[in-house]
Design a protein around this motif. Sequence first.
Motif, PDB file in Angstrom:
ATOM      1  N   LYS A   2     -11.966  -2.698  -0.753  1.00 40.69           N
ATOM      2  CA  LYS A   2     -10.872  -3.443  -0.134  1.00 40.69           C
ATOM      3  C   LYS A   2      -9.622  -2.572  -0.267  1.00 40.69           C
ATOM      4  N   LEU A   3      -9.226  -1.942   0.830  1.00 40.63           N
ATOM      5  CA  LEU A   3      -8.090  -1.030   0.843  1.00 40.63           C
ATOM      6  C   LEU A   3      -6.846  -1.776   1.316  1.00 40.63           C
ATOM      7  N   VAL A   4      -5.703  -1.438   0.722  1.00 44.91           N
ATOM      8  CA  VAL A   4      -4.464  -2.134   1.055  1.00 44.91           C
ATOM      9  C   VAL A   4      -3.321  -1.135   1.161  1.00 44.91           C
ATOM     10  N   ARG A   5      -2.224  -1.610   1.718  1.00 47.35           N
ATOM     11  CA  ARG A   5      -0.941  -0.925   1.635  1.00 47.35           C
ATOM     12  C   ARG A   5       0.042  -1.930   1.060  1.00 47.35           C
ATOM     13  N   TYR A   6       0.848  -1.492   0.107  1.00 46.69           N
ATOM     14  CA  TYR A   6       1.741  -2.413  -0.583  1.00 46.69           C
ATOM     15  C   TYR A   6       3.122  -1.786  -0.739  1.00 46.69           C
ATOM     16  N   ARG A   7       4.116  -2.664  -0.840  1.00 49.00           N
ATOM     17  CA  ARG A   7       5.489  -2.234  -1.099  1.00 49.00           C
ATOM     18  C   ARG A   7       5.846  -2.626  -2.531  1.00 49.00           C
ATOM     19  N   PRO A   8       6.113  -1.644  -3.401  1.00 53.60           N
ATOM     20  CA  PRO A   8       6.435  -1.971  -4.789  1.00 53.60           C
ATOM     21  C   PRO A   8       7.649  -2.884  -4.922  1.00 53.60           C
ATOM     22  N   ALA A   9       8.597  -2.731  -4.007  1.00 55.18           N
ATOM     23  CA  ALA A   9       9.797  -3.571  -4.021  1.00 55.18           C
ATOM     24  C   ALA A   9      10.304  -3.720  -2.595  1.00 55.18           C
ATOM     25  N   ALA A  10      11.115  -4.714  -2.367  1.00 56.41           N
ATOM     26  CA  ALA A  10      11.639  -4.969  -1.031  1.00 56.41           C
ATOM     27  C   ALA A  10      12.364  -3.739  -0.491  1.00 56.41           C
ATOM     28  N   GLY A  11      12.043  -3.389   0.742  1.00 59.49           N
ATOM     29  CA  GLY A  11      12.701  -2.266   1.385  1.00 59.49           C
ATOM     30  C   GLY A  11      12.076  -0.922   1.097  1.00 59.49           C
ATOM     31  N   GLU A  12      11.165  -0.846   0.142  1.00 57.59           N
ATOM     32  CA  GLU A  12      10.534   0.431  -0.186  1.00 57.59           C
ATOM     33  C   GLU A  12       9.385   0.719   0.776  1.00 57.59           C
ATOM     34  N   LEU A  28      -3.402   4.126  -5.077  1.00 55.06           N
ATOM     35  CA  LEU A  28      -4.193   5.255  -4.565  1.00 55.06           C
ATOM     36  C   LEU A  28      -3.331   6.431  -4.152  1.00 55.06           C
ATOM     37  N   SER A  29      -2.031   6.371  -4.384  1.00 58.51           N
ATOM     38  CA  SER A  29      -1.140   7.398  -3.845  1.00 58.51           C
ATOM     39  C   SER A  29      -1.381   8.773  -4.456  1.00 58.51           C
ATOM     40  N   GLY A  30      -2.077   8.843  -5.586  1.00 63.46           N
ATOM     41  CA  GLY A  30      -2.419  10.148  -6.149  1.00 63.46           C
ATOM     42  C   GLY A  30      -3.574  10.815  -5.444  1.00 63.46           C
ATOM     43  N   HIS A  31      -4.192  10.101  -4.518  1.00 63.60           N
ATOM     44  CA  HIS A  31      -5.374  10.642  -3.837  1.00 63.60           C
ATOM     45  C   HIS A  31      -5.199  10.749  -2.323  1.00 63.60           C
ATOM     46  N   ILE A  32      -4.420   9.858  -1.730  1.00 65.19           N
ATOM     47  CA  ILE A  32      -4.115   9.933  -0.301  1.00 65.19           C
ATOM     48  C   ILE A  32      -2.653   9.564  -0.105  1.00 65.19           C
ATOM     49  N   PRO A  33      -1.982  10.135   0.917  1.00 64.70           N
ATOM     50  CA  PRO A  33      -0.575   9.788   1.138  1.00 64.70           C
ATOM     51  C   PRO A  33      -0.397   8.398   1.728  1.00 64.70           C
ATOM     52  N   ASP A  34      -1.365   7.948   2.522  1.00 61.86           N
ATOM     53  CA  ASP A  34      -1.270   6.645   3.169  1.00 61.86           C
ATOM     54  C   ASP A  34      -2.623   6.330   3.796  1.00 61.86           C
ATOM     55  N   LEU A  35      -2.820   5.095   4.200  1.00 61.97           N
ATOM     56  CA  LEU A  35      -4.019   4.715   4.940  1.00 61.97           C
ATOM     57  C   LEU A  35      -3.742   4.948   6.423  1.00 61.97           C
ATOM     58  N   ALA A  36      -3.877   6.195   6.819  1.00 69.98           N
ATOM     59  CA  ALA A  36      -3.544   6.618   8.171  1.00 69.98           C
ATOM     60  C   ALA A  36      -4.294   7.906   8.473  1.00 69.98           C
ATOM     61  N   GLY A  37      -4.480   8.177   9.758  1.00 69.45           N
ATOM     62  CA  GLY A  37      -5.044   9.457  10.186  1.00 69.45           C
ATOM     63  C   GLY A  37      -6.361   9.793   9.507  1.00 69.45           C
TER      64      GLY A  37
END
Length: 278
Positions: A2-12, A28-37
């Motif tokens: 179950k992969l997600v994208r999250y904002r640690p704080a509002a506006g981030e 997962l940011s130590g392994h991929i920059p984002d869930l994209a491409g």
Amino acid sequence: MKLVRYRPAAGEAAMPGLIDGAGRLRDLSGHIPDLAGEALGRAAVERLAALDVESLPPVPGQARLAPPVAGTRNFIAVGLNYRDHARETGMAVPAEPVLFSKAAGALAGPYDDVVIPEGATQVDWELELAVVIGERVHRADEAEAARAVAGYCICNDVSERHWQMGGTGQWLKGKSAPTFGPLGPWLVTPDEVGDVSALAMSLTLNGEVMQQSSTAEMIFPPVFLISYISRFMTLEPGDVVTTGTPAGVGMAHGRYLRPGDAMRLDIEGLGHQRQVVR
């Protein structure tokens, strides 16, 4: 997974993560920059699946979930793709898929508010199973289309019916306002979802059940849809195909969303969404 994208704080900016077996959010940011491409491709997802989940940093606090995919160029939707929905509208089952676009700018997080635009009078809900593309597909057969699926998630294909069908009747107008495409909460990989042909699905409005059906009512299954769409355009990693809604939309009952309404959307194995209307 179950992969997600999250904002640690509002506006981030949103960051990639996954939900572990105990339901905890891990970074997962130590392994991929984002869930994209390329990060959505089969090889990249297999590398993520091989990670020691317990070694990934847990995310503290209550992070806000963003749409579980970034870099979406094409947001393609399918109309009249459920037999029960065709029956409730009194329309014939289509001989081939009915396609239209939503603006990628309509994408929103699974718990973000749905905002009624100025001048809108008939804003409606549509619970849908969405597919996220992980690899480029063009004129693909169904086997190639299946390999291109990065995962599945819930989509609320929010629609302004007067803009959609009044005047010149252009569906794009009624489907594309900001917040009209809540997606998530998770991008669930095909190996975890398994067979998507009979998933229970429901939508409640202020606690009242409005849609209760199954993907078994779907006319054209997701892999066929990807193959079919790829005859006419190229689908790229991060593109979203949302596959139609079952019976129970507001249009069929003359009931539309109003400020303060709360929707909850569930699909078996894919979690749930909740949006408040303002």
